[in-house]
Design a protein around this motif. Sequence first.
Motif, mmCIF file in Angstrom:
data_model
loop_
_atom_site.group_PDB
_atom_site.id
_atom_site.type_symbol
_atom_site.label_atom_id
_atom_site.label_comp_id
_atom_site.label_asym_id
_atom_site.label_seq_id
_atom_site.Cartn_x
_atom_site.Cartn_y
_atom_site.Cartn_z
ATOM 1 N N ALA A 140 -0.137 3.869 -1.372
ATOM 2 C CA ALA A 140 0.703 2.676 -1.211
ATOM 3 C C ALA A 140 0.248 1.844 -0.016
ATOM 4 O O ALA A 140 0.177 0.603 -0.090
ATOM 5 N N TYR A 141 -0.094 2.517 1.085
ATOM 6 C CA TYR A 141 -0.541 1.805 2.286
ATOM 7 C C TYR A 141 -1.906 1.150 2.049
ATOM 8 O O TYR A 141 -2.176 0.061 2.567
ATOM 9 N N LYS A 142 -2.753 1.810 1.261
ATOM 10 C CA LYS A 142 -4.056 1.232 0.947
ATOM 11 C C LYS A 142 -3.882 -0.021 0.091
ATOM 12 O O LYS A 142 -4.553 -1.038 0.329
ATOM 13 N N VAL A 163 9.439 -3.268 5.178
ATOM 14 C CA VAL A 163 8.864 -4.540 5.612
ATOM 15 C C VAL A 163 8.252 -4.426 7.006
ATOM 16 O O VAL A 163 7.182 -4.979 7.273
ATOM 17 N N ASP A 164 8.943 -3.695 7.915
ATOM 18 C CA ASP A 164 8.409 -3.589 9.278
ATOM 19 C C ASP A 164 7.068 -2.858 9.303
ATOM 20 O O ASP A 164 6.202 -3.147 10.138
ATOM 21 N N GLU A 165 6.860 -1.920 8.360
ATOM 22 C CA GLU A 165 5.576 -1.230 8.281
ATOM 23 C C GLU A 165 4.498 -2.168 7.746
ATOM 24 O O GLU A 165 3.333 -2.111 8.182
ATOM 25 N N VAL A 166 4.868 -3.016 6.809
ATOM 26 C CA VAL A 166 3.918 -4.009 6.293
ATOM 27 C C VAL A 166 3.517 -4.963 7.409
ATOM 28 O O VAL A 166 2.340 -5.339 7.545
ATOM 29 N N GLU A 167 4.482 -5.340 8.238
ATOM 30 C CA GLU A 167 4.191 -6.237 9.369
ATOM 31 C C GLU A 167 3.202 -5.588 10.336
ATOM 32 O O GLU A 167 2.297 -6.246 10.854
#
Length: 280
Positions: free
Chosen positions: A241-243, A267-271
């Motif tokens: 998912a992170y990739k 969302v904060d991790e995506v940021e």
Amino acid sequence: MCLYYFDALKAKVQGGNMYEYSKKTLKTAKDLRLIDDTLFRLICADREVCQEILRTLIGDDKLVVISSVPQETLVNLNREIVVDVLCKLGNGQYANIEVQKGNNNDDVRRCRFHLASITANKTPKGTEFGSIPDVAILYISQYDVLGNNQAVTCTEMCQYVNGEYKPVGDGAKIYYANVNVRNDGDESELLSLFLKRDPFTNSKFPKLSAAVKYYKEDREGVRKMCEAVENYAMEREKKLAYKIASNLIAIGILNDEQIAESTNIPVDEVEKLRITHSDK
């Protein structure tokens, strides 16, 4: 016996709540071999198992393991690595045991990096160079890393003097072990056990035999292995998912909220990923 426990674990009660392992999880756990990370890391939480493996494959029957830590994270300046098992020996030396099934890495350089990372991570600030710890890596693979058809090959830094190579004695060695080689030695006999899916009894390796039986036949051992399988699967899904999120950030079509919704990442991790990406 093994099948009984796997069948029994299809449904169990924990704290009053029914919990079911999927058929896929049960089959995966049942089929695990020692060459597979998930089972190997469980097995090597037992320092006596690590000691039995190291004594045989390194060829030192006096070697003593005082601690073994599966999946230890080593953080250095430029990169974080997670080693399969890191052992501390009675003589102050460190031994990293790795298992590898697929030859999609530059194994030799990977081992070199592990040597450097362990040395740097385990050397206290201000230590004199003469006192930095000795480090050995035991790299067990399902293919012939060095292409020499040997069960175990020891490599170390050497100097070329008068037509022959002589060790310089820098305290670092790498042992490459190939599970596919068959000969009459104890090393080959031990390595052949890494490919077995069923429990085994081998009088030469009683600690290893007992550990495998525990995770293959004991009710609690099987439960722990199923739990490890599920945790591993979730970790793989998370990494994927992170990739995907990183790729979407690079493409630049979606905003953070859309990427979070698409990947189930907060969302904060995506940021944070976007900040990391912009720093590259």
